[in-house]
Scaffold this motif. Sequence first.
Motif, mmCIF file in Angstrom:
data_model
loop_
_atom_site.group_PDB
_atom_site.id
_atom_site.type_symbol
_atom_site.label_atom_id
_atom_site.label_comp_id
_atom_site.label_asym_id
_atom_site.label_seq_id
_atom_site.Cartn_x
_atom_site.Cartn_y
_atom_site.Cartn_z
ATOM 1 N N THR A 35 0.862 -1.010 0.015
ATOM 2 C CA THR A 35 0.107 -0.009 0.068
ATOM 3 C C THR A 35 0.705 1.241 0.177
ATOM 4 O O THR A 35 0.487 2.278 -0.538
ATOM 5 N N LYS A 36 1.922 1.316 0.561
ATOM 6 C CA LYS A 36 2.956 2.301 0.643
ATOM 7 C C LYS A 36 2.138 3.604 1.286
ATOM 8 O O LYS A 36 2.752 4.614 0.981
ATOM 9 N N ILE A 37 1.665 3.080 2.262
ATOM 10 C CA ILE A 37 0.687 4.270 3.361
ATOM 11 C C ILE A 37 1.240 4.049 4.571
ATOM 12 O O ILE A 37 1.094 2.845 5.304
ATOM 13 N N ALA A 38 1.791 5.101 5.290
ATOM 14 C CA ALA A 38 2.354 5.103 6.829
ATOM 15 C C ALA A 38 1.475 4.772 7.756
ATOM 16 O O ALA A 38 1.492 4.157 8.705
ATOM 17 N N LEU A 44 -9.838 6.216 4.910
ATOM 18 C CA LEU A 44 -9.249 5.581 3.763
ATOM 19 C C LEU A 44 -9.784 4.425 3.405
ATOM 20 O O LEU A 44 -10.149 4.133 2.113
ATOM 21 N N VAL A 45 -9.970 3.466 4.369
ATOM 22 C CA VAL A 45 -10.846 2.452 4.106
ATOM 23 C C VAL A 45 -12.010 2.504 3.303
ATOM 24 O O VAL A 45 -12.440 1.789 2.478
ATOM 25 N N CYS A 46 -12.684 3.561 3.968
ATOM 26 C CA CYS A 46 -14.040 3.918 3.342
ATOM 27 C C CYS A 46 -13.787 4.263 1.881
ATOM 28 O O CYS A 46 -14.747 4.195 1.033
ATOM 29 N N ALA A 58 -4.349 -3.463 9.397
ATOM 30 C CA ALA A 58 -3.363 -2.861 8.478
ATOM 31 C C ALA A 58 -1.899 -3.087 9.046
ATOM 32 O O ALA A 58 -1.801 -2.845 10.416
ATOM 33 N N LEU A 59 -0.926 -3.363 8.306
ATOM 34 C CA LEU A 59 0.206 -3.277 8.344
ATOM 35 C C LEU A 59 0.947 -1.970 7.793
ATOM 36 O O LEU A 59 1.145 -1.802 6.483
ATOM 37 N N VAL A 68 0.361 -3.797 4.172
ATOM 38 C CA VAL A 68 -0.658 -4.685 3.859
ATOM 39 C C VAL A 68 -2.073 -4.116 4.482
ATOM 40 O O VAL A 68 -1.896 -3.672 5.756
ATOM 41 N N LEU A 69 -3.066 -4.320 3.638
ATOM 42 C CA LEU A 69 -4.329 -3.591 4.258
ATOM 43 C C LEU A 69 -5.464 -5.077 3.840
ATOM 44 O O LEU A 69 -5.506 -5.341 2.900
ATOM 45 N N ILE A 70 -5.851 -5.520 5.069
ATOM 46 C CA ILE A 70 -6.739 -6.505 4.969
ATOM 47 C C ILE A 70 -8.235 -5.894 5.474
ATOM 48 O O ILE A 70 -8.417 -5.453 6.512
ATOM 49 N N MET A 71 -9.015 -6.266 4.668
ATOM 50 C CA MET A 71 -10.510 -5.547 4.894
ATOM 51 C C MET A 71 -11.528 -6.837 4.657
ATOM 52 O O MET A 71 -11.208 -7.831 3.809
#
Length: 221
Positions: A35-38, A44-46, A58-59, A68-71
């Motif tokens: 994701t390259k997001i700190a 953001l998820v929405c 999220a990691l 990593v983003l798991i939804m």
Amino acid sequence: MVSWNVRGLNDFQKRLVVRNLLREWKCDVICLQETKIASIDRQLVCSIWGCLYVDWVALDADQTAGGVLIMWDRRVLEKLEVLDELVGIQQYWNIHWCCFGDFNIVRFPSERRGASRLTPAMEKFSEFIEDLNLIDLSLEGGSYTWSSGTNQPSMSRIDRALVSHDWKQHFQDVTQWILPRSVLDHFPILLEAGGMARGKSPFRFENMWLKSDGFVDRVDS
């Protein structure tokens, strides 16, 4: 479930593309890598999947790599009674494992365009899968999951799903599909299951039994 190496979600237009595709696929669990997001928050998820019934973990990463983003749709996972397994059981060895994503390595020369020999890295990856007694699910709809996108592109299958035997017995008709690629170099991977298995599981021979001391003698007797 969908696994996708998105190579960054900082750009609003890319998030819009991802959001539209997730709506089209209608998946219950989404895993986005690199994701390259700190710092990922609910806003953001929405913006990626919507706010209704969504939970996530999220990691974080920096702006150049990782993340990593798991939804997931909490209604579906609560119905399947697997929510606790997803968000953090301490006894990891007692749960059904499904590991999927970008492993950045192939198992066989046939999984990399132009490759002709088995490398030590390929052998180690296969040993890793065998040692953990995981099933490498076959891929439907294509041979490669990554392409460089050039005129004579490099292509390989570096994205895949590895599942434990009890996970596969828990769900029926498990299929791994390659989805159409959009603006990215990685193809999304869809892991589709028909439902939970009911009743007694059929007998299946496990190759790992052959490594157990005394197994052949016990069968012979």
